[in-house]
Scaffold this motif. Structure first.
Motif, short mmCIF file in Angstrom:
data_model
loop_
_atom_site.label_atom_id
_atom_site.label_comp_id
_atom_site.label_asym_id
_atom_site.label_seq_id
_atom_site.Cartn_x
_atom_site.Cartn_y
_atom_site.Cartn_z
N GLN A 17 0.83 -1.20 0.00
CA GLN A 17 0.00 0.00 0.00
C GLN A 17 0.87 1.25 0.00
OE1 GLN A 17 -2.54 0.66 3.45
NE2 GLN A 17 -4.25 0.91 2.05
N CYS A 18 0.61 2.15 -0.94
CA CYS A 18 1.36 3.40 -1.03
C CYS A 18 1.09 4.21 0.24
CB CYS A 18 0.94 4.20 -2.26
SG CYS A 18 1.72 5.82 -2.38
N CYS A 21 -1.01 7.76 -1.05
CA CYS A 21 -2.39 7.70 -1.56
C CYS A 21 -3.16 6.50 -1.04
CB CYS A 21 -2.38 7.70 -3.08
SG CYS A 21 -1.75 6.17 -3.83
N LYS A 23 -3.25 3.53 -2.11
CA LYS A 23 -3.65 2.56 -3.15
C LYS A 23 -2.66 1.41 -3.14
CE LYS A 23 -6.82 5.20 -5.15
NZ LYS A 23 -8.19 4.91 -5.37
N CYS A 54 3.58 2.58 -7.60
CA CYS A 54 2.26 3.20 -7.42
C CYS A 54 1.79 3.72 -8.77
CB CYS A 54 2.34 4.35 -6.41
SG CYS A 54 0.76 5.22 -6.22
N ASN A 56 -1.19 5.10 -9.33
CA ASN A 56 -2.22 6.13 -9.15
C ASN A 56 -1.76 7.42 -9.83
OD1 ASN A 56 -4.06 8.04 -8.28
ND2 ASN A 56 -3.84 7.54 -6.12
N SER A 57 -2.49 7.87 -10.83
CA SER A 57 -2.08 9.04 -11.62
C SER A 57 -2.06 10.34 -10.81
CB SER A 57 -3.00 9.21 -12.83
OG SER A 57 -4.33 9.44 -12.41
N SER A 58 -2.81 10.40 -9.74
CA SER A 58 -2.85 11.64 -8.95
C SER A 58 -1.85 11.64 -7.80
CB SER A 58 -4.26 11.88 -8.42
OG SER A 58 -4.65 10.83 -7.57
N CYS A 59 -1.05 10.61 -7.67
CA CYS A 59 -0.06 10.50 -6.59
C CYS A 59 1.33 10.81 -7.15
CB CYS A 59 -0.09 9.10 -5.99
SG CYS A 59 1.00 8.88 -4.57
N GLN A 81 1.91 6.62 -16.41
CA GLN A 81 0.73 6.65 -15.54
C GLN A 81 0.59 7.99 -14.81
OE1 GLN A 81 2.91 4.22 -15.80
NE2 GLN A 81 1.87 2.27 -15.92
N LYS A 82 1.64 8.79 -14.76
CA LYS A 82 1.63 10.00 -13.94
C LYS A 82 1.82 11.28 -14.74
CE LYS A 82 3.02 7.38 -9.97
NZ LYS A 82 1.91 7.58 -9.05
#
Length: 150
Positions: A17-18, A21, A23, A54, A56-59, A81-82
């Motif tokens: 788990q990040c 974020c 995720k 990670c 997650n594009s918003s992290c 992804q980012k």
């Protein structure tokens, strides 16, 4: 060494788990991190730790362990992804950016087939070149689908 585009149930199955974020991330090989970090960031890693990616594009975090986070500004390359820029690679091994893929699709070329041919010829190095440390064909296919749906 296994082909980067072969499915492996052992290599990348440990979800972590990040810490930013929260995720789930996927375990990543240390060779990927070593290949893609800027020298100053490379000096800070702990080779004995397990790291994860990670997506997650918003992290801002790209890689993390239970003791460290490595943000996207510590990498030598932009992370698909980012970063939504059109010049960011979707396929890192063969230079297929969003822009190049879009042009190929507009011209009725078949970039997925071209990439698959290179993979079948054992020319890919996704475990070294791709920040997610895995085959890029899923990203390429997903991106092309978004173009076709527009």
């Amino acid at each position: 060494m296994d082909s980067c585009c072969q499915t492996s149930t052992e290599k990348l199955t440990t979800p972590l788990q990040c810490p930013v974020c929260h995720k789930k991330g996927r375990k990543i090989q240390l060779i990927t991190i070593k290949a893609l970090l800027q020298p100053t960031a490379l000096e800070t890693i702990h080779p004995d730790l397990t790291y994860a990616f990670c997506a997650n594009s918003s992290c801002e975090v790209v890689y993390f362990s239970d003791k460290q986070t490595l943000r996207k500004d510590t990498l030598k390359v932009s992370v698909y992804q980012k970063d939504n820029a059109f010049d960011v690679p979707v396929c890192y091994c063969f230079g297929w950016t969003r822009e190049r893929l879009a042009k190929a699709v507009q011209q009725y070329h078949h970039p997925i087939e071209q990439i698959q041919q290179q993979v079948q010829a054992n020319r890919c190095g996704c475990e070294i070149n791709n920040p997610q440390g895995a085959c890029c064909l899923g990203n390429v296919t997903t991106f092309i689908r978004t173009l076709v749906e527009i």
